[in-house]
Design an enzyme around this catalytic site. Sequence first.
Site, PDB file in Angstrom:
ATOM      1  N   HIS A   1       0.989  -1.203  -0.026  1.00 26.64           N
ATOM      2  CA  HIS A   1       0.171   0.068   0.050  1.00 26.64           C
ATOM      3  C   HIS A   1       0.733   1.056  -0.069  1.00 26.64           C
ATOM      4  O   HIS A   1       1.393   1.986   0.886  1.00 26.64           O
ATOM      5  CB  HIS A   1      -0.890   0.109   1.284  1.00 26.64           C
ATOM      6  CG  HIS A   1      -1.687  -1.115   1.090  1.00 26.64           C
ATOM      7  ND1 HIS A   1      -1.415  -2.367   1.646  1.00 26.64           N
ATOM      8  CD2 HIS A   1      -3.116  -1.289   0.947  1.00 26.64           C
ATOM      9  CE1 HIS A   1      -2.608  -3.195   1.611  1.00 26.64           C
ATOM     10  NE2 HIS A   1      -3.662  -2.508   1.314  1.00 26.64           N
TER      11      HIS A   1
ATOM     12  N   HIS B   1      -3.733   3.333  -3.178  1.00 29.30           N
ATOM     13  CA  HIS B   1      -4.114   2.845  -2.055  1.00 29.30           C
ATOM     14  C   HIS B   1      -3.350   1.455  -1.764  1.00 29.30           C
ATOM     15  O   HIS B   1      -2.635   1.157  -1.080  1.00 29.30           O
ATOM     16  CB  HIS B   1      -5.588   2.793  -1.804  1.00 29.30           C
ATOM     17  CG  HIS B   1      -6.004   2.067  -0.315  1.00 29.30           C
ATOM     18  ND1 HIS B   1      -5.905   2.548   0.816  1.00 29.30           N
ATOM     19  CD2 HIS B   1      -5.931   0.689  -0.021  1.00 29.30           C
ATOM     20  CE1 HIS B   1      -6.280   2.112   1.685  1.00 29.30           C
ATOM     21  NE2 HIS B   1      -6.037   0.696   1.352  1.00 29.30           N
TER      22      HIS B   1
ATOM     23  N   GLU C   1     -18.537  -3.865  23.579  1.00 27.61           N
ATOM     24  CA  GLU C   1     -17.598  -4.903  23.510  1.00 27.61           C
ATOM     25  C   GLU C   1     -16.443  -5.099  22.798  1.00 27.61           C
ATOM     26  O   GLU C   1     -15.253  -5.490  23.168  1.00 27.61           O
ATOM     27  CB  GLU C   1     -18.575  -6.276  23.234  1.00 27.61           C
ATOM     28  CG  GLU C   1     -19.759  -6.735  24.433  1.00 27.61           C
ATOM     29  CD  GLU C   1     -21.027  -5.809  24.319  1.00 27.61           C
ATOM     30  OE1 GLU C   1     -21.798  -6.184  24.920  1.00 27.61           O
ATOM     31  OE2 GLU C   1     -20.973  -5.128  23.420  1.00 27.61           O
TER      32      GLU C   1
ATOM     33  N   HIS D   1     -29.974 -14.742  23.391  1.00 24.81           N
ATOM     34  CA  HIS D   1     -29.076 -14.674  24.407  1.00 24.81           C
ATOM     35  C   HIS D   1     -28.547 -15.801  24.839  1.00 24.81           C
ATOM     36  O   HIS D   1     -27.675 -15.955  25.712  1.00 24.81           O
ATOM     37  CB  HIS D   1     -29.900 -14.046  25.817  1.00 24.81           C
ATOM     38  CG  HIS D   1     -29.772 -12.506  25.813  1.00 24.81           C
ATOM     39  ND1 HIS D   1     -30.376 -11.929  24.703  1.00 24.81           N
ATOM     40  CD2 HIS D   1     -29.340 -11.304  26.458  1.00 24.81           C
ATOM     41  CE1 HIS D   1     -30.316 -10.425  24.710  1.00 24.81           C
ATOM     42  NE2 HIS D   1     -29.658 -10.197  25.656  1.00 24.81           N
TER      43      HIS D   1
END
Length: 687
Positions: A31, A266, A430, A492
């Site tokens: 890159h 890129h 999280e 859950h």
Amino acid sequence: MNRKASDLDRLAINTIRFLSADAIQKANSGHPGICLGAAPAAYVLWSRFLRHDPSGPDWIDRDRFVLSAGHGSMLLYSLLHLFGYNLPLEEIKNFRQWGSITPGHPENGLTPGVEATTGPLGQGLANAVGMAMAEAHLAARFNRPGFGIIDHRTYSLAGDGCMMEGLTAEASSLAGHLRLGKLIVLYDDNRISLAGSAALAFSEDVEKRYLAYGWQVIRVGDGNDLEVIAEAIAQARRETGKPSLVMVRTVIGCGAPGKEGSYKTHGSPLGAETIAKAKAAAGWPGREPFFIPPEALDHCRQAAARSAEAAVKWAELFQDYRREFPELARELERVTIGDLPPDWEAGLPRFPPGSPPAATRVVSGKVMQALAAKIPELIGGSADLNPSTKTALEGFGDFQAPGTRAEKLEGIVGKDWGYGGRNIHFGVREHAMGSIAVGMALHRGVIPYTATFLVFSDYERPAIRMAALSKQRVIFVFTHDSIGVGEDGPTHQPVEQLMALRAIPHLAVIRPADANETAQAWKAALLERNGPTALVFTRQDLPVIDRDGRGPAEGLLRGGYILQEAAGGKPEAILIATGSEVGVALEAAKELNSAGTPTRVVSLPSWELFDRQDEAYREEVLPRRVKARVAVEAGVTAGWERYVGLDGAAVGIDRFGASAPAEVIFEKWGFTTGAVAEKVREVIGKQ
């Protein structure tokens, strides 16, 4: 290059650019765009501000530099080589090749000077937040008036892709809340991503966004103006009450004729012709690839030598510190190395038979309290789930910005305010929680833990993978581990998550069967020096196993052990179970032994720890001659064939859960004494 830059500055920056471009061209992979566009900002930081010591890259009080835009790895490798790290030019020439220490994306522990394993965008920025938090905590713990033993900054270079990732939003929001004034992010604001203009999918006002997070934001309109860049970094350093985002407007592929500003630079080599034109336009003195002007190399090495003087001064200060505070000095050396205190195991509780049944999450909480008193470097928290995961360290304070007003924070767990607190409130984040914990571990000096429900390990998984890849000691606590969640229902109730975690290399997954195994699970996690551990606990109560004549819970440290031997000592069948299902296996074995089928029960809380044992031990526990094997676990059955073989079977769950009381679901899906015993008979009948 801006007219204010000296000729030597120009030469050094072009050295970074062309060394990077040549390496990418030789590899025919990489890159180059960010390497050319961000080189001036990176050069200013490294030559004027970064406090580091290439000859001692593990110096605890060094500044950290994290390349969040990890695809620009060749930019980092060029900097490391030019500034004197042990990264020979031959390794630059071997960029992305087999056996080199210059992989496609940076890897901590492989390349000297690389602070974090980065590549997935946003991970590095979140790691940097964790490093800044670790610095703040260690400073609060060890610094004394006149002795700023821990006093450094964390820098990160991020790109447009990093800014798009939700992880970056999570981590930046928390960093602003915590007012991490020693965190500085350089944003390579080139408005280009891999597929084209960033405006195709990204049009938000990043400045306003970060102002809303509570950051200082500084704009640099010309990414080639070294003096403006330098003043922006200096301004960021002066602001100690909030983190800083320095937005540097750059041109991707800067200086590459016909290609600068294009997304095509890129992720593709520039091509030999374009590189030659770029060098000619810059008045480059060398014709061959990998030419490094001696004066540019000397200039960078001198800058590094000046920076390294800070390490010498620090060592002198530390000697004075040692004389004034010998115990603190020894303690800092211990936590920096990663050793545990001599008597840390003394606090591990034991649970005699007959103790009241308890969820292993509750037992884990009790174990944590005992360990926290013995291991002051244990620090962490949950994704807004402390009451459920039982992971708050009572009496050890909340990790908050100094001066936070207690009366505004309902739910405090201690009175020790400021960065010295050991309970981190990650919020419902999280992914950031995991990545921040990895950054804390990379910093060294702390043992971080995180906590959430097992089903949400999916949200944290990328960070867990990076912890495993970089072999960092992070303890990931997961509770509510199965259909035992009950009425909360299938959203859950984890069924595939346990096996998904086991699929991650270098991650030790431990699912204990009772209170005593839970205590040993924490011991195993803390003994892991070269990788993370996932501790998996129940919501529902489990009885304490009566171990009279059975294998001691310390067998968990070996991953698996004989919990109950078959009648007569010669098993014809083996039941293998983990967690809450071990109790079912014990009852089923009792029925089978009484009916004349000698059956052994093996508790196998950790596949990874068991597989590390020598062959003789594994054969002792699971002898090859016994083909009738049945695994019992409340999760998907895929993967259990490695232990039950082609002739065995697994009692598990290969569908999503249901909303009902836990005991009802376990019964409906065959986790009963009779059903498990019948499965063993079925397996024997097929042989």
